[in-house]
Design a protein around this motif. Structure first.
Motif, short mmCIF file in Angstrom:
data_model
loop_
_atom_site.label_atom_id
_atom_site.label_comp_id
_atom_site.label_asym_id
_atom_site.label_seq_id
_atom_site.Cartn_x
_atom_site.Cartn_y
_atom_site.Cartn_z
N GLU A 52 0.83 -1.21 0.00
CA GLU A 52 0.00 0.00 0.00
C GLU A 52 0.86 1.26 0.00
O GLU A 52 0.54 2.25 -0.67
CB GLU A 52 -0.94 -0.01 1.20
N ARG A 56 0.92 4.09 -2.91
CA ARG A 56 0.75 5.51 -2.62
C ARG A 56 1.90 6.32 -3.18
O ARG A 56 1.70 7.38 -3.81
CB ARG A 56 0.64 5.70 -1.09
N GLU A 108 -7.50 4.74 -9.98
CA GLU A 108 -7.68 5.16 -8.59
C GLU A 108 -8.93 6.01 -8.44
O GLU A 108 -9.70 5.84 -7.48
CB GLU A 108 -6.44 5.93 -8.13
N ILE A 115 -7.19 6.29 -1.62
CA ILE A 115 -5.79 6.55 -1.25
C ILE A 115 -5.44 8.03 -1.38
O ILE A 115 -4.76 8.60 -0.53
CB ILE A 115 -4.84 5.71 -2.12
#
Length: 243
Positions: A52, A56, A108, A115
């Protein structure tokens, strides 16, 4: 260690951009990224902690590059049309050279932007506000017609990123196995033809070339509205970094 990090981190982020764009966060394994980089999985986790965190970092690198293009081109002291064309050229060039980056960002957004939502609501909003002030300054100076600056900027993003997000559709419609420099140059010219009417050029007498507002059809003596022929687009320079 500093030199090693400078060398390996971009390599990891490049591979992550490719894999995350193709498989998404859920479908990606760190092992897949490590295999492309030809390094142990542990090395990636050493630098980024978790999958993760790597996702990011990959997204934020893309966003930082996009914002840098606007900071370089959309400046108050630039001639508006030159500024817009430079920005359009940079964004289409980015879409051409790094389509995975745009696909990753779109993916995304479609998943709800969990995120990057704080980034969108804070840094990106502040960035857009700064650009909006430049556009409004051009409007007050008579260099740009009145149009909502935030909507304009977002639509400009949509047009330029389409050359990455919708490249398969472009290829099918244009009958091309892949998009190359001529197609991207046509894209720049097409976008600039559409937006150039927003930026009236000063005439020799010091006044702009924008025609006076048309009278309503109900009150005008001639019910046929005057259609102003658009200016031809300016010659586009080559996009040097596109094959």
């Amino acid at each position: 260690m500093g030199v090693r990090r400078r060398n390996i981190v971009p390599q990891i982020l490049d591979a992550a951009e490719q894999i995350f764009a193709a498989r998404g966060l859920t479908g990606t394994r760190v092992e897949d990224i490590a295999r492309i980089c030809d390094i142990p999985k542990a090395n990636i986790l050493y630098y980024f902690g978790t999958k993760e965190d790597l996702y990011r970092a990959t997204l934020f690198r893309v966003l930082e590059l996009w914002l840098a293009d606007a900071d370089d081109w959309l400046l108050a002291d630039k001639a508006p049309l030159d500024a817009i064309e430079g920005y359009v050229r940079a964004k289409i060039g980015f879409s051409a050279s790094r389509p995975d980056a745009s696909s990753l960002f779109s993916q995304e957004l479609l998943s709800g932007a969990q995120i990057i939502r704080p980034f969108l609501e804070n840094e990106l909003r502040a960035h857009v506000d700064r650009r909006a002030e430049i556009f409004l300054g051009w409007q007050r100076a008579g260099l740009m017609v009145e149009i909502d600056p935030r909507h304009f900027l977002v639509l400009l993003w949509s047009m330029t990123q389409a050359y990455a997000d919708m490249r398969v559709q472009f290829q099918a419609v244009l009958g091309k196995a892949h998009l190359a420099r001529p197609q991207y140059e046509t894209g720049v010219r097409t976008v600039m033809t559409m937006v150039s009417s927003l930026f009236p050029r000063p005439s020799a007498a010091g006044t702009d070339e924008t025609p006076p507002p048309r009278k309503s059809r109900r009150t005008a003596k001639n019910p046929t509205p005057l259609v102003r022929r658009p200016e031809p687009p300016r010659p586009a320079a080559a996009i040097d970094d596109i094959p």
